[in-house]
Scaffold this motif. Structure first.
Motif, PDB file in Angstrom:
ATOM      1  N   LEU A   1     -59.766 -28.242  44.705  1.00 33.29           N
ATOM      2  CA  LEU A   1     -59.536 -27.057  45.535  1.00 33.29           C
ATOM      3  C   LEU A   1     -60.499 -25.934  45.175  1.00 33.29           C
ATOM      4  CD1 LEU A   1     -55.630 -27.077  45.501  1.00 33.29           C
ATOM      5  CD2 LEU A   1     -57.086 -27.614  47.456  1.00 33.29           C
ATOM      6  N   LYS A   2     -60.699 -25.730  43.890  1.00 39.15           N
ATOM      7  CA  LYS A   2     -61.632 -24.678  43.468  1.00 39.15           C
ATOM      8  C   LYS A   2     -63.054 -25.004  43.889  1.00 39.15           C
ATOM      9  CE  LYS A   2     -58.888 -23.277  39.445  1.00 39.15           C
ATOM     10  NZ  LYS A   2     -58.825 -23.273  37.963  1.00 39.15           N
ATOM     11  N   THR A   3     -63.424 -26.270  43.791  1.00 39.50           N
ATOM     12  CA  THR A   3     -64.767 -26.672  44.207  1.00 39.50           C
ATOM     13  C   THR A   3     -64.947 -26.446  45.707  1.00 39.50           C
ATOM     14  OG1 THR A   3     -64.879 -28.338  42.459  1.00 39.50           O
ATOM     15  CG2 THR A   3     -66.392 -28.594  44.299  1.00 39.50           C
ATOM     16  N   GLY A   4     -63.912 -26.773  46.501  1.00 39.14           N
ATOM     17  CA  GLY A   4     -63.977 -26.546  47.939  1.00 39.14           C
ATOM     18  C   GLY A   4     -64.120 -25.068  48.268  1.00 39.14           C
ATOM     19  N   ALA A   5     -63.370 -24.216  47.549  1.00 31.95           N
ATOM     20  CA  ALA A   5     -63.488 -22.769  47.770  1.00 31.95           C
ATOM     21  C   ALA A   5     -64.882 -22.279  47.381  1.00 31.95           C
ATOM     22  CB  ALA A   5     -62.424 -22.039  46.962  1.00 31.95           C
TER      23      ALA A   5
ATOM     24  N   ASN B   1     -58.153 -21.228  46.853  1.00 33.68           N
ATOM     25  CA  ASN B   1     -57.997 -20.684  45.498  1.00 33.68           C
ATOM     26  C   ASN B   1     -56.539 -20.369  45.193  1.00 33.68           C
ATOM     27  OD1 ASN B   1     -60.648 -20.719  44.438  1.00 33.68           O
ATOM     28  ND2 ASN B   1     -61.200 -18.909  45.645  1.00 33.68           N
ATOM     29  N   GLY B   2     -55.799 -19.902  46.204  1.00 31.39           N
ATOM     30  CA  GLY B   2     -54.376 -19.609  45.995  1.00 31.39           C
ATOM     31  C   GLY B   2     -53.592 -20.865  45.665  1.00 31.39           C
TER      32      GLY B   2
ATOM     33  N   TYR C   1     -64.264 -16.757  54.019  1.00 33.53           N
ATOM     34  CA  TYR C   1     -63.562 -15.921  53.036  1.00 33.53           C
ATOM     35  C   TYR C   1     -62.079 -16.270  52.982  1.00 33.53           C
ATOM     36  CZ  TYR C   1     -61.660 -11.805  50.712  1.00 33.53           C
ATOM     37  OH  TYR C   1     -60.996 -10.980  49.861  1.00 33.53           O
ATOM     38  N   PHE C   2     -61.416 -16.342  54.147  1.00 31.86           N
ATOM     39  CA  PHE C   2     -59.972 -16.602  54.155  1.00 31.86           C
ATOM     40  C   PHE C   2     -59.657 -18.067  53.828  1.00 31.86           C
ATOM     41  CE2 PHE C   2     -60.127 -12.723  56.841  1.00 31.86           C
ATOM     42  CZ  PHE C   2     -59.312 -11.931  56.064  1.00 31.86           C
ATOM     43  N   SER C   3     -60.518 -18.984  54.229  1.00 34.04           N
ATOM     44  CA  SER C   3     -60.314 -20.388  53.856  1.00 34.04           C
ATOM     45  C   SER C   3     -60.410 -20.563  52.341  1.00 34.04           C
ATOM     46  CB  SER C   3     -61.350 -21.277  54.554  1.00 34.04           C
ATOM     47  OG  SER C   3     -61.163 -21.275  55.944  1.00 34.04           O
ATOM     48  N   ALA C   4     -61.425 -19.902  51.764  1.00 29.60           N
ATOM     49  CA  ALA C   4     -61.589 -19.988  50.308  1.00 29.60           C
ATOM     50  C   ALA C   4     -60.413 -19.344  49.584  1.00 29.60           C
ATOM     51  CB  ALA C   4     -62.897 -19.319  49.890  1.00 29.60           C
TER      52      ALA C   4
END
Length: 415
Positions: free
Chosen positions: A367-371, A54-55, A47-50
């Motif tokens: 980054l969005k894909t990773g999240a 996303n940030g 959750y926090f990594s994502a």
């Protein structure tokens, strides 16, 4: 409820139904949101990594607006330069048109000079002494009935270039090669001098005045000697003077057009701004490429105007002399080279900003894909889970019914 005693079988089946309902609710939530990690309680690490990914993706995406503005600003400047180049090409065309209309002013168009009897083209470095001029001889070019004259007193080492400069400068403050010798006078001849492509000395009146070149010998020279020297550089008794001419109206009209084209160049440059930034007015553009502001590109514009970087001077003497036209053409050639170089610089910067724009878009997507990989649910898996849970719920309900039948058997003993 605590006073009601449930059998072991019923209680076991009830707990199974509760667990199944909880799992069903969780699966329904995943199916409705599309995520398997919706809160920190689901999986704190993911959750926090994502959230961090996303940030950063959001921060980078916000930069795209600024990068897009930079792209548009550069494109506006490039459009302005390409339009100005077309105007400069038009100015070159009309200047050549003026050149094609023969001058009607008085002009001394010397013949091909001869050195030791051999036709030899003059250059700016040609020594006057090589044609027989001696130190102290005086060359005078005069115009008008009320004579305005440019006088050059020969000093050691003087060249044809010194004579040309004397006529064109018309100032007593221009020092010649010889120490203490002055080129020109404050009331110099209204004339222009230049060397033709084939090496002849051309002198032209700037107005409707007669034109004459003479030589006065020094104390150590003679009149025949200086006359021979003058003839050597192309001017004998037959072509050393010309009567008053008249203005060429075609050239005058073209000089007016030339002035209008200069004005249009300046207006085009002023109108080439975008979002308050005009790179053709020496404004500075900064494109930021990362959220920490540690990666950027600063683009400095140029002062694209006729009296600044382009250096296109107004039409001198209404283009009545060939030299004035040639000077204008030289200015236009310089301006064209300047514009092409600046256009190339803007084009290179534009390509770089567009590369960074695409990179930023792709990085935000990465980054969005990773999240998403950390939080998104597998919809096929969750759909299968929902079907299995519904089946399990039905089976648990049946099992609860069977367990309840045991108690009903005891009831039948009393009925």
């Amino acid at each position: 409820m605590s006073d009601i005693v449930l059998s072991k079988g019923i209680r076991s089946n009830l707990l199974s139904l509760i667990d199944t309902a909880g799992l069903r609710d969780q699966t329904q939530n995943r199916l409705s949101t599309g995520k398997r990690v919706n809160t920190a309680l689901d999986n704190p690490g993911n959750y926090f990594s994502a959230s961090q990914l996303n940030g950063r993706a959001a921060d980078i995406t916000n930069l795209l607006d600024g990068i897009g503005n930079a792209v548009q600003t550069l494109q506006a400047a490039d459009n302005g330069i390409r339009s100005i180049i077309k105007v400069v090409e038009n100015a070159q065309a009309i200047a050549r048109q003026a050149q094609g209309s023969a001058s009607t002013q008085a002009r001394l168009n010397g013949v091909t000079p001869k050195l030791a009897g051999v036709p030899t083209a003059l250059t700016a470095q040609t020594s006057l002494s090589s044609y027989g001029f001696t130190v102290g001889d005086t060359i005078t070019l005069s115009t008008g009935t009320t004579v305005n004259a440019t006088t050059l007193t020969i000093a050691a080492g003087m060249t044809v270039g010194d004579l040309v400069n004397a006529i064109n400068n018309n100032t007593s403050a221009a020092a010649a090669t010889g120490a203490g010798v002055l080129i020109g006078t404050g009331t110099g001849a209204d004339a222009r001098a230049s060397l033709t492509p084939d090496g002849r000395l051309l002198m032209e009146a700037t107005g409707v005045q007669p034109l004459q070149i003479t030589v006065t010998p020094s104390g150590t020279s003679t009149a025949p000697a200086v006359a021979a020297a003058l003839a050597g550089i192309g001017f004998d008794a037959t072509n050393s003077s010309q009567p008053a001419g008249k203005a060429n109206q075609t050239r005058t009209d073209i000089s007016v057009q030339f002035g209008e084209l200069r004005r249009q160049i300046d207006q085009l440059a002023k109108d080439a701004g975008y979002n308050g930034v005009n790179l053709l007015n020496a404004d500075t553009l900064q494109a930021m490429f990362n959220e920490k502001q540690s990666s950027s590109l600063t683009i400095t514009g140029a002062r694209i105007s006729t009296d600044r970087d382009l250096a296109i001077k107004p039409a001198s003497n209404n283009f009545q002399t060939d030299k004035d036209i040639n000077d204008a053409l030289a200015d236009l050639t310089f301006a064209m080279n300047k514009l092409r170089a600046q256009s190339s610089a803007f084009g290179s910067n534009l390509a770089l900003v567009q590369i960074r724009q695409k990179f930023t878009q792709e990085m935000a997507n990465t980054l969005k894909t990773g999240a998403d990989n950390l939080t998104l649910a597998d919809m096929n898996e969750e759909g299968a889970n929902m079907l299995a849970l519904q089946t399990r719920q039905q089976l648990s309900t049946q099992a609860l019914s069977l367990a309840n039948q045991a108690d009903q058997g005891v009831l039948r003993l009393f009925s």
